[in-house]
Design a protein around this motif. Structure first.
Motif, PDB file in Angstrom:
ATOM      1  N   THR A 151      47.003 137.157  63.450  1.00 30.67           N
ATOM      2  CA  THR A 151      47.280 137.049  62.022  1.00 30.67           C
ATOM      3  C   THR A 151      47.680 135.622  61.665  1.00 30.67           C
ATOM      4  OG1 THR A 151      47.929 139.376  61.852  1.00 30.67           O
ATOM      5  CG2 THR A 151      48.730 137.886  60.136  1.00 30.67           C
ATOM      6  N   ASN A 154      44.619 133.451  61.653  1.00 26.32           N
ATOM      7  CA  ASN A 154      43.843 133.630  60.428  1.00 26.32           C
ATOM      8  C   ASN A 154      44.437 132.835  59.274  1.00 26.32           C
ATOM      9  OD1 ASN A 154      42.436 135.551  61.969  1.00 26.32           O
ATOM     10  ND2 ASN A 154      42.182 136.923  60.229  1.00 26.32           N
ATOM     11  N   THR A 157      44.050 129.075  59.741  1.00 27.53           N
ATOM     12  CA  THR A 157      42.673 128.638  59.573  1.00 27.53           C
ATOM     13  C   THR A 157      42.283 128.602  58.099  1.00 27.53           C
ATOM     14  OG1 THR A 157      42.121 129.597  61.732  1.00 27.53           O
ATOM     15  CG2 THR A 157      40.290 129.053  60.274  1.00 27.53           C
ATOM     16  N   LEU A 226      38.355 135.902  56.807  1.00 26.44           N
ATOM     17  CA  LEU A 226      39.614 135.744  57.538  1.00 26.44           C
ATOM     18  C   LEU A 226      40.794 136.388  56.823  1.00 26.44           C
ATOM     19  CD1 LEU A 226      39.208 132.006  58.580  1.00 26.44           C
ATOM     20  CD2 LEU A 226      38.833 134.013  60.019  1.00 26.44           C
ATOM     21  N   ILE A 229      43.456 141.084  58.083  1.00 26.84           N
ATOM     22  CA  ILE A 229      44.364 140.850  59.210  1.00 26.84           C
ATOM     23  C   ILE A 229      44.695 142.164  59.922  1.00 26.84           C
ATOM     24  CG2 ILE A 229      45.357 138.789  58.150  1.00 26.84           C
ATOM     25  CD1 ILE A 229      47.795 140.531  57.365  1.00 26.84           C
ATOM     26  N   TRP A 370      41.164 129.235  68.711  1.00 22.97           N
ATOM     27  CA  TRP A 370      41.956 128.537  67.696  1.00 22.97           C
ATOM     28  C   TRP A 370      41.872 127.028  67.878  1.00 22.97           C
ATOM     29  CZ3 TRP A 370      44.120 127.368  63.420  1.00 22.97           C
ATOM     30  CH2 TRP A 370      45.056 126.339  63.364  1.00 22.97           C
TER      31      TRP A 370
END
Length: 472
Positions: A151, A154, A157, A226, A229, A370
């Motif tokens: 989460t 996300n 990002t 994205l 979650i 990531w």
């Protein structure tokens, strides 16, 4: 926990371990630092991720308090610590390497420990006094690394992509300004590096602006994926150890904290193991990189020379080009952007393999996903800004050179073909090729057109925009 001199002693399932007395991180982080000396880049180098982790922990604390699981005093202390971190404090305490085994557990525990120890201070207790407020029991309550870490990734990002989109817009507008500036500069278009048909330099530069606009739209589409979650999924998506209503409450609080339209995934088991949104985003970043690199290839080619190349445009000189050749200036800005593009394409392979390597209910390789995405986003953002400010904004055109190429190109006969006829155009092309003389010169010499008619046909609006000219 006992503190002696410069260390305090903390305990985990492997036993006791000394931790620096002034550190906000604890025993799990200490072991991770020893286990993963890989890149030298700690998660503190990624402020969006640190901020997102704090936001997730704050949302979790508020949800747990709302559901009666976390006392008010502990909630306030945790929330205060999280808000300090979101404000920029204690980022230097996030010290585990970005690449790590354990599916991000070390990153999650680094956050839990820093928040717990700062919260302890707000309660008037010493760092490491976990009997009063514990990293796992309280900060990580109702969570697992497997839902908290993804989460946070996300959220980080999504925020990172805003900067890239803004930078792409800056570059797009830079190309668009040059397209307007060069709108009436005639040049020869080329296909397969061979003369094709006339166009304008403005049309050429407009293409680069349009490509960036298209890619910004694709970036927005990938960012939208994205916003789903898995917070509340806990270990594998079943929600074990999280109370009823927790997922919804945590997501609601996280929406309020971040201002993002986040939603809980419809199937948390699927969402916990699926990295499809990251693969999709990485593909879009590769698309941006490929087209940006192609654009830079064009800029380098069009500016080649100045005496033995195309020499159609001039890139602004930003540094001396050679340690041995006086006066040489190289296209260093497009070259550095090319290299960023190559890196992004390589990162896409890493994301692809890491996503593919997931097994059963969890992907253990999200730290690499990531790090790869963060590098691609950050470096593309910088590359776009540098290309705009240090290159595109200062480009000038050699209009006499581009015009001469048109007038001497064999390809010009294609544009004159409808007026002088195919047979005559073929003969002119053959003679121009063998003699080395210009097409326009031979057309006049053979009396196929008078000077005024030829000049009218060679206007940019006729050669480069024939359909518009026909309707004028």
């Amino acid at each position: 926990m006992p503190t002696t001199g410069t260390v305090r002693i903390e305990h985990d399932l492997l036993g006791d371990k000394p931790v620096p007395a002034d550190a906000y991180w604890g025993v799990h982080t200490a072991r991770a630092r020893e286990n993963f000396p890989i890149t030298g880049a700690t998660i503190s180098a990624y402020p969006h991720l640190v901020t997102a982790l704090a936001a997730v922990k704050e949302a979790a604390a508020l949800a747990n308090h709302e559901l009666g699981l976390l006392p008010t005093d502990l909630t306030k202390a945790i929330v205060t610590a999280c808000r300090e971190i979101r404000g920029g404090a204690l980022h230097d305490q996030f010290v585990v390497d970005a690449i790590q085994g354990g599916a991000g557990t070390s990153t999650n525990m680094n956050a839990n420990e820093v928040i717990a120890n700062r919260a302890l201070e707000h309660l008037g207790h010493a760092r490491g006094d976990y009997a009063r407020l514990h990293p796992n029991e309280h900060v990580n309550l109702s969570q697992s690394t497997n839902d908290a870490y993804p989460t946070a990734v996300n959220v980080a990002t999504i925020v990172s992509l805003r900067g890239l989109a803004d930078a792409m817009r800056v570059l797009e507008e830079s190309f668009a300004r040059k397209a307007d500036e060069f709108a009436d500069v005639l040049k020869m278009g080329r296909t397969q590096l061979q003369d094709a048909v006339p166009m304008t330099v403005g049309q050429e530069f407009r293409t680069y602006a349009v490509m960036l606009g298209e890619d910004r739209a694709r970036l927005e589409e990938s960012a939208a994926l994205l916003h789903e979650i898995n917070l509340g999924a806990t270990a594998i998506g079943t929600g074990l150890n999280a109370p009823a209503g927790y997922a919804e409450a945590a997501c609601r609080h996280l929406r309020e904290i971040t201002g993002l339209p986040l939603v809980t995934a419809a199937d948390l088991i699927e969402a916990t193991q699926d990295c499809g949104a990251f693969v999709h985003l990485s593909g879009v970043l590769k698309r941006v990189a490929v087209k940006l690199s192609k654009t830079c290839n064009d800029l380098r080619l069009l500016s080649s020379g100045p005496r033995a190349g195309f020499n159609e445009i001039n890139l602004p000189p930003v540094q001396a080009g050679s340690s041995i050749m006086p006066g040489k200036v190289n296209p260093v800005i497009p070259e550095v952007v090319n290299q960023v593009a190559f890196e992004v394409i390589g990162n896409d392979v890493a994301v692809t393999m890491a996503a593919e390597a997931g097994q059963l209910q969890l992907n253990a390789f999200e730290p690499l996903i990531w790090k790869s995405l963060a590098a691609s986003i950050s470096h593309l953002e910088s590359a776009c800004l540098v290309l705009a400010a240090r290159c595109v904004d200062g480009i000038t055109v050699n209009a006499e050179v581009t015009r001469a190429y048109v007038e001497h190109s064999i390809g010009l006969v294609t544009a004159l073909n409808p007026t002088i006829g195919y047979e005559a155009a073929t003969a002119i092309a053959r003679e121009a090729l063998t003699s080395g003389r210009g097409v326009a010169e031979l057309v006049l010499e053979h009396g196929l057109l008078d000077a005024d008619r030829l000049a009218a046909l060679l206007q940019p609006e006729v050669l480069a925009r024939p359909q518009a000219a026909a309707h004028a």
